[in-house]
Design an enzyme around this catalytic site. Structure first.
Site, PDB file in Angstrom:
ATOM      1  N   CYS A   1      11.244  11.470   5.146  1.00 55.30           N
ATOM      2  CA  CYS A   1      10.817  10.178   4.592  1.00 55.30           C
ATOM      3  C   CYS A   1      11.950   9.165   4.739  1.00 55.30           C
ATOM      4  CB  CYS A   1      10.431  10.301   3.127  1.00 55.30           C
ATOM      5  SG  CYS A   1       9.953   8.684   2.466  1.00 55.30           S
TER       6      CYS A   1
ATOM      7  N   LYS B   1      -1.272  13.045   1.184  1.00 57.09           N
ATOM      8  CA  LYS B   1      -0.047  12.248   1.050  1.00 57.09           C
ATOM      9  C   LYS B   1       1.084  13.197   0.623  1.00 57.09           C
ATOM     10  CE  LYS B   1       2.713   8.725   0.257  1.00 57.09           C
ATOM     11  NZ  LYS B   1       3.351   8.090   1.418  1.00 57.09           N
TER      12      LYS B   1
HETATM   13  C1  DHB Z   1       6.693   7.665   3.232  1.00 57.48           C
HETATM   14  C2  DHB Z   1       6.876   7.256   4.516  1.00 57.48           C
HETATM   15  C3  DHB Z   1       6.901   8.186   5.500  1.00 57.48           C
HETATM   16  O1  DHB Z   1       7.068   7.872   6.822  1.00 57.48           O
HETATM   17  C4  DHB Z   1       6.747   9.521   5.172  1.00 57.48           C
HETATM   18  O2  DHB Z   1       6.775  10.474   6.074  1.00 57.48           O
HETATM   19  C5  DHB Z   1       6.563   9.913   3.903  1.00 57.48           C
HETATM   20  C6  DHB Z   1       6.530   8.965   2.931  1.00 57.48           C
HETATM   21  C7  DHB Z   1       6.686   6.724   2.130  1.00 57.48           C
HETATM   22  O3  DHB Z   1       7.463   5.769   2.153  1.00 57.48           O
HETATM   23  O4  DHB Z   1       5.933   6.955   1.158  1.00 57.48           O
END
Ligand code: DHB
Length: 365
Positions: free
Chosen positions: A150, A61
């Site tokens: 993001c 993540k």
């Molecule tokens: C999140 C969403 C995304 O598309 C990404 O690349 C990174 C983080 C998020 O909202 O956590």
């Protein structure tokens, strides 16, 4: 003197499985598949589960220096037939030390590509501190992906859409990484941590949002081509989409007025366009000292999607929403479907058709 061989006496020939002649390896492993950061990778348990699907690599993540709770719930929605997802997670993550600890202590047996995704949302000093923890001798991280796309941060726009700002940030990241790599080389030499006293830095990549104009591919490719980055990962979710529950007359997710990142099968044409656009743009530029690899992402749920991504020019492919919908088992299924397509078409490796998309000739009358 002639010699006759009694064929009835010999062992039957072992059956050669056609599949065994098909090689679907990519530059980072035995298959082209990795998870898209954000999907099945936020906790130790999820990362362990992800590995049961046997991807060629795993990516964490997107993390920050300190843990973050992310946006309020409901922040993730899935279409009932699986054709799309909408999320506004807001980067919930357990912090860089947690994911580093996973790689250092919990997955010693894993022989795949280990990628850490770092959220770049400012201040840059936070990103530098994360890099300083990773770029060190003996840290088992093969790649660092900078997430510059993001879409779900309240009050913040997508960084990679501001090209002058992007250029500056990439240059700053490059300078910092080079400083840390030099330091790691010196440390490795002093301490002889690796058997030969040398240090191998991770590969560096960038997660990009979808771009919409052909000129964008050229500009971004030109910016990145001479830099240290060895891969781009395209596309992140399609930003600021809105799904409405008509019965309740409300949005399906809560944060940011219901706007969120769209994923799933529905975004595949946009993803293919970005893969193709960057493939052509890099080709047009030529490769100064290395070829930047493309990881295609967006709407991959079947072997055919992977085939199309590679035909468009992808060097590897990631699976996002489908991992959320189906779980880690989808990786093995998609690989099998891909092998079956290659077998049917008579291909033996991904290199035989990578980038070779034909353009239909226009009818003359
Ligand atoms: C999140 C969403 C995304 O598309 C990404 O690349 C990174 C983080 C998020 O909202 O956590």
């Amino acid at each position: 003197m002639s010699m006759t061989i009694d064929l009835t006496d010999t062992e039957p020939m072992p059956e050669i499985k056609h599949e065994s002649l098909i090689n679907i390896s990519s530059w980072f492993g035995k298959t082209p598949l990795i998870n898209a950061s954000g999907c099945l990778c936020a906790t130790n348990k999820m990362l362990d589960e992800l590995k049961t699907g046997d991807p060629a690599g795993i990516c964490t993540k997107s993390c920050t220096l300190e843990p973050r709770p992310g946006n309020p719930e409901p922040r993730y929605w899935e279409h009932e037939e699986g054709m799309m997802t909408l999320n506004s997670m807001g980067l919930p993550n357990l912090g860089v030390d947690y994911y580093l600890d996973y790689f250092k202590t919990r997955d010693n047996e894993y022989d795949g590509w280990r990628c850490m995704s770092l959220a770049v949302l400012g201040p840059m000093e936070d990103t530098y501190q994360m890099l300083a923890k990773i770029i060190r001798p003996g840290v088992p991280v093969d790649a660092i992906e900078f997430n510059l796309s993001c879409p779900n941060l309240e009050g913040k726009e997508i960084l990679a859409y501001d090209k002058p700002a992007l250029k500056k940030i990439l240059a700053d990241l490059e300078a910092e990484c080079q400083f840390l790599i030099a330091r790691a080389h010196a440390k490795a030499y002093e301490s002889d941590i690796d058997a030969n006293g040398s240090y191998t830095p991770p590969q560096f990549g960038i997660k990009l949002p979808p771009y919409w104009q052909l000129q964008d591919y050229r500009e971004i490719a030109k910016m990145i081509n001479p830099m240290m980055f060895s891969f781009i990962h395209t596309i992140n979710s399609v930003p600021n989409a809105l799904v409405i529950d008509a019965d309740r007359e409300e949005t399906v997710i809560h944060p940011k007025q219901g706007f969120g990142g769209l994923g799933g099968e529905i975004i595949k044409p946009i993803a293919l366009a970005n893969v193709r656009g960057f493939y052509l743009a890099f080709q047009e530029l030529g490769h100064p000292w290395k070829k930047i690899k493309i990881i295609g992402c967006g709407g991959v749920s079947h072997g055919q999607d992977v085939f199309e991504m590679i035909l468009a020019g992808a060097d590897a492919v990631s699976v996002g929403s489908q991992l959320m919908i189906e779980g880690a088992g989808c990786i093995a299924r998609i690989n099998e479907e891909l092998i079956e397509i290659l077998r049917r078409k008579g291909y033996h490796s991904l290199d035989e058709f990578r980038g070779r998309l034909k353009v239909c000739a226009a009818a003359t009358n």
